[in-house]
Write an enzyme that holds these catalytic residues in place. Structure first.
Site, mmCIF file in Angstrom:
data_model
loop_
_atom_site.group_PDB
_atom_site.id
_atom_site.type_symbol
_atom_site.label_atom_id
_atom_site.label_comp_id
_atom_site.label_asym_id
_atom_site.label_seq_id
_atom_site.Cartn_x
_atom_site.Cartn_y
_atom_site.Cartn_z
ATOM 1 N N CYS A 86 7.428 3.833 7.079
ATOM 2 C CA CYS A 86 6.831 3.497 5.782
ATOM 3 C C CYS A 86 6.738 4.738 4.898
ATOM 4 O O CYS A 86 5.884 5.607 5.125
ATOM 5 C CB CYS A 86 5.445 2.900 6.006
ATOM 6 S SG CYS A 86 4.513 2.663 4.490
ATOM 7 N N CYS B 140 3.458 5.104 2.903
ATOM 8 C CA CYS B 140 2.313 5.596 3.678
ATOM 9 C C CYS B 140 2.434 7.091 3.970
ATOM 10 O O CYS B 140 1.458 7.820 3.909
ATOM 11 C CB CYS B 140 2.212 4.869 5.023
ATOM 12 S SG CYS B 140 2.536 3.119 4.966
ATOM 13 N N ASP B 141 3.628 7.556 4.306
ATOM 14 C CA ASP B 141 3.759 8.905 4.877
ATOM 15 C C ASP B 141 4.554 9.896 4.033
ATOM 16 O O ASP B 141 4.606 11.079 4.370
ATOM 17 C CB ASP B 141 4.441 8.803 6.266
ATOM 18 C CG ASP B 141 3.617 7.947 7.219
ATOM 19 O OD1 ASP B 141 2.385 7.964 7.102
ATOM 20 O OD2 ASP B 141 4.213 7.264 8.071
#
Ligand SMILES: Cc1cc2nc3c(=O)[nH]c(=O)nc-3n(C[C@H](O)[C@H](O)[C@H](O)COP(=O)(O)OP(=O)(O)OC[C@H]3O[C@@H](n4cnc5c(N)ncnc54)[C@H](O)[C@@H]3O)c2cc1C
Length: 323
Positions: free
Chosen positions: A145, A148-149
């Site tokens: 993701c 997200c990261d």
């Protein structure tokens, strides 16, 4: 949306498993139809859309809308009509031919939730590469993701594995942070839609490595290198990267279903055009169904249809159907 304290003695008209766009839309429709509705979600409201930075193709939003914003509104809308929510993982479903009541087990609780109709909206999960180093570095350099990261990789180089829409969307998002995103794809051309291909090709930070697969992920102390193999020449080379983002396809998240409903060879629920499954009273919608287009607008459409079918089923077994 808070986890609610709910009685297990209640019999819901409908339980929806999964709180992505499909499940939330189903919840809007069933609760607005005044069905006693419960949604069970294992992670957080919104599903895949909650981890999508920008959605440009959901109708009604010129210039797009952020994924979290869109699904937050869907959740609040369902709640405003009375949909209840519980956070937990559906682990097992019990049905019998003698009863219309379906039992839905959550986490390891032996006492189930009960319902007359069930809507499965569990989506699907990212497929793993299955190469050495992937497990060891998961969450420590290997990610599924970018939203997200991505920010953890500021001014670093990363590998992005895949050649579809999600791979390119995520690679483009990563270019906000990274020095370089090497997109590794097993074929000589991309599967992604043309507009994404054009954007990626004209982005200086994206470099394509075609006809190639990622064989190994390694590092001294932190992830610092991957082995890439050219499928045409067999040549193997080391590529210095600090992160690996994997977008190589999907597997349905339906182990809790066992063989209660008919599934395709690749494990997706087979539905008819009213989103009915092979078992009466159980409906399915969104990405967990066997179909070609897995997008938010399609998931919402499925969710509305599944809800409508569930409504008619419940009214019929209660003898309340308007004929
Ligand atoms: C990075 C990325 C970018 C995307 N970009 C776009 C885009 O621009 N436009 C677009 O239209 N689509 C896009 N998509 C696709 C879109 O997000 C999906 O098609 C859509 O979210 C499918 O909705 P769904 O509700 O069927 O499934 P999901 O969104 O996958 O939701 C399923 C939910 O079920 C829950 N669940 C699963 N198993 C259980 C269980 N056992 N118990 C309880 N809960 C469970 C999951 O936690 C999840 O919240 C993108 C997807 C990704 C990953």
């Amino acid at each position: 949306m808070a986890d609610e304290l709910l009685s297990k003695q209640d019999i819901y008209d409908v339980i929806i498993t999964g709180g992505g766009p499909a499940g939330l839309t189903a919840g809007i429709y069933t609760s607005r139809a005044r069905l006693f509705s419960l949604l069970i979600e294992k992670l957080g409201i919104g599903g895949q859309a909650a981890i999508t930075d920008r959605i440009e193709n959901y109708p009604g939003f010129i210039g797009g809308i952020s994924g979290p914003e869109l699904v937050h509104s869907m959740g609040e809308q369902a709640k405003s009509f009375g949909m209840r929510t519980v956070f937990g993982e559906v682990t097992r479903i019990e049905v019998s031919d003698e009863s219309t009541i379906k039992k839905i087990f959550v986490n390891d609780d032996p006492e189930p939730y009960q319902c007359l109709s069930l809507i499965i909206a569990a989506g699907h999960e990212q497929r793993k590469l299955g190469v050495p180093g992937e497990k060891e570095y998961a969450g420590k350099g290997v990610s599924y993701c970018a939203t997200c990261d991505g920010a953890f990789f500021r001014d670093l180089s990363v590998a992005v594995v895949g050649g579809g829409d999600v791979a390119l969307e995520e690679a483009l998002f990563l270019t906000r942070f990274v020095k370089k995103a090497h997109v590794i794809h097993r074929r000589d051309r991309l599967r992604a839609t043309k507009i994404l291909q054009e954007r990626a090709s004209s982005n200086d930070k994206i470099e394509f490595i075609f006809d190639s697969v990622l064989d190994e992920i390694s590092g001294q102390t932190t992830l610092d290198s991957v082995k890439v193999r050219n499928l045409k020449t067999g040549e193997r080379k080391d590529l210095g990267v600090n992160g690996v983002f994997v977008f190589i396809g999907w597997i349905p998240s339906l182990s809790f279903l066992g063989d209660i409903v008919e599934k395709s060879e690749d494990g997706y629920v087979i539905v008819d055009k009213e989103m009915g499954t092979s078992r009466e009273g159980i409906f399915a919608c969104g990405d967990c169904c066997k179909k070609n287009l897995r997008q938010i607008v399609a998931a919402c459409g499925d969710g509305a249809t599944a809800a409508f079918s569930a409504q008619h089923y419940v009214e019929r077994i209660k003898g309340e159907e308007y004929v």
